[in-house]
Design a protein around this motif. Structure first.
Motif, PDB file in Angstrom:
ATOM      1  N   THR A 150     135.277  68.997  29.114  1.00  0.00           N
ATOM      2  CA  THR A 150     136.729  68.955  28.942  1.00  0.00           C
ATOM      3  C   THR A 150     137.336  70.079  29.780  1.00  0.00           C
ATOM      4  O   THR A 150     136.621  70.954  30.269  1.00  0.00           O
ATOM      5  N   VAL A 151     138.640  70.071  29.909  1.00  0.00           N
ATOM      6  CA  VAL A 151     139.323  71.140  30.626  1.00  0.00           C
ATOM      7  C   VAL A 151     139.016  72.483  29.962  1.00  0.00           C
ATOM      8  O   VAL A 151     138.725  73.475  30.654  1.00  0.00           O
ATOM      9  N   GLU A 152     139.029  72.519  28.645  1.00  0.00           N
ATOM     10  CA  GLU A 152     138.756  73.760  27.926  1.00  0.00           C
ATOM     11  C   GLU A 152     137.327  74.236  28.157  1.00  0.00           C
ATOM     12  O   GLU A 152     137.077  75.416  28.357  1.00  0.00           O
ATOM     13  N   ARG A 153     136.374  73.295  28.119  1.00  0.00           N
ATOM     14  CA  ARG A 153     134.959  73.668  28.330  1.00  0.00           C
ATOM     15  C   ARG A 153     134.735  74.148  29.757  1.00  0.00           C
ATOM     16  O   ARG A 153     133.994  75.094  29.990  1.00  0.00           O
ATOM     17  N   LEU A 154     135.382  73.502  30.734  1.00  0.00           N
ATOM     18  CA  LEU A 154     135.291  73.972  32.117  1.00  0.00           C
ATOM     19  C   LEU A 154     135.844  75.376  32.241  1.00  0.00           C
ATOM     20  O   LEU A 154     135.272  76.224  32.932  1.00  0.00           O
ATOM     21  N   ASP A 155     136.974  75.628  31.592  1.00  0.00           N
ATOM     22  CA  ASP A 155     137.590  76.948  31.656  1.00  0.00           C
ATOM     23  C   ASP A 155     136.660  78.011  31.079  1.00  0.00           C
ATOM     24  O   ASP A 155     136.491  79.082  31.667  1.00  0.00           O
ATOM     25  N   GLU A 156     136.027  77.715  29.958  1.00  0.00           N
ATOM     26  CA  GLU A 156     135.074  78.650  29.347  1.00  0.00           C
ATOM     27  C   GLU A 156     133.872  78.871  30.256  1.00  0.00           C
ATOM     28  O   GLU A 156     133.430  80.017  30.450  1.00  0.00           O
ATOM     29  N   THR A 157     133.347  77.809  30.822  1.00  0.00           N
ATOM     30  CA  THR A 157     132.157  77.906  31.667  1.00  0.00           C
ATOM     31  C   THR A 157     132.452  78.664  32.951  1.00  0.00           C
ATOM     32  O   THR A 157     131.717  79.589  33.319  1.00  0.00           O
ATOM     33  N   VAL A 158     133.527  78.292  33.624  1.00  0.00           N
ATOM     34  CA  VAL A 158     133.882  78.984  34.867  1.00  0.00           C
ATOM     35  C   VAL A 158     134.244  80.437  34.566  1.00  0.00           C
ATOM     36  O   VAL A 158     133.869  81.349  35.323  1.00  0.00           O
ATOM     37  N   GLY A 159     134.922  80.671  33.471  1.00  0.00           N
ATOM     38  CA  GLY A 159     135.242  82.044  33.075  1.00  0.00           C
ATOM     39  C   GLY A 159     133.984  82.875  32.869  1.00  0.00           C
ATOM     40  O   GLY A 159     133.910  84.033  33.296  1.00  0.00           O
TER      41      GLY A 159
END
Length: 162
Positions: free
Chosen positions: A125-134
């Motif tokens: 999800t957008v949120e999971r991508l944000d957490e992973t990339v972060g």
């Protein structure tokens, strides 16, 4: 129930749309460079995306996403193989690896050191991508200066302006 079911025929389009939606959050920011997509699968049937990010002491962090049968493989090179002090270099990385969350350190092509993770296709999800990339940006920025000082003592790092 399988946590990582086989991706369906729409998975490449879904992942591309999710990555592009995530990227729009960062348009105009100092973090996001560009997003590229390989629209034709490789010889193993994997689709690929490349995201360039501006990171602290490393300057640019390139994140690769590969859509596999059940997961999205995510990786970013942190530092090339050491030129010197290999034992101290790898000891530092092994100790550091024990404290990482969401991602792990691994050897990649030409013995470069990478941060990696796998996300089940249905959990991207957008949120999971944000957490992973972060996590990738945070850990790369944390690990890079020490790894370089140990394994590449001839390199001159610019001071981080953060």
């Amino acid at each position: 129930m399988t946590r990582a079911p086989v991706a369906d025929a729409n998975a490449p389009r879904t992942l591309d749309a999710t990555l592009r939606t995530w990227a729009t959050q960062w348009d105009g920011s100092a973090l996001l460079g560009n997003v590229e997509h390989q629209e034709i699968p490789d010889d193993r049937g994997h689709y690929h995306w490349l995201v360039r990010l501006r990171a602290g002491s490393k300057d640019v962090l390139t994140v690769w996403f590969a859509l596999r049968q059940r997961t999205v493989h995510v990786e970013a090179e942190v530092v090339p193989a050491p030129e010197a002090n290999a034992e101290a270099f790898f000891r530092y990385l092994l100790v550091k690896n024990a404290s990482l969350r969401e991602v792990h350190l691994a050897l990649g092509p030409e013995d470069g050191v990478y941060l990696m993770t796998h996300l089940p296709v249905g959990e991207v999800t957008v949120e999971r991508l944000d957490e992973t990339v972060g996590a990738l940006v945070h850990y790369a920025d944390d690990i890079f200066p020490t790894a370089v000082s140990l394994g590449h003592p001839s390199w001159r790092l610019r001071p981080h302006r953060g």
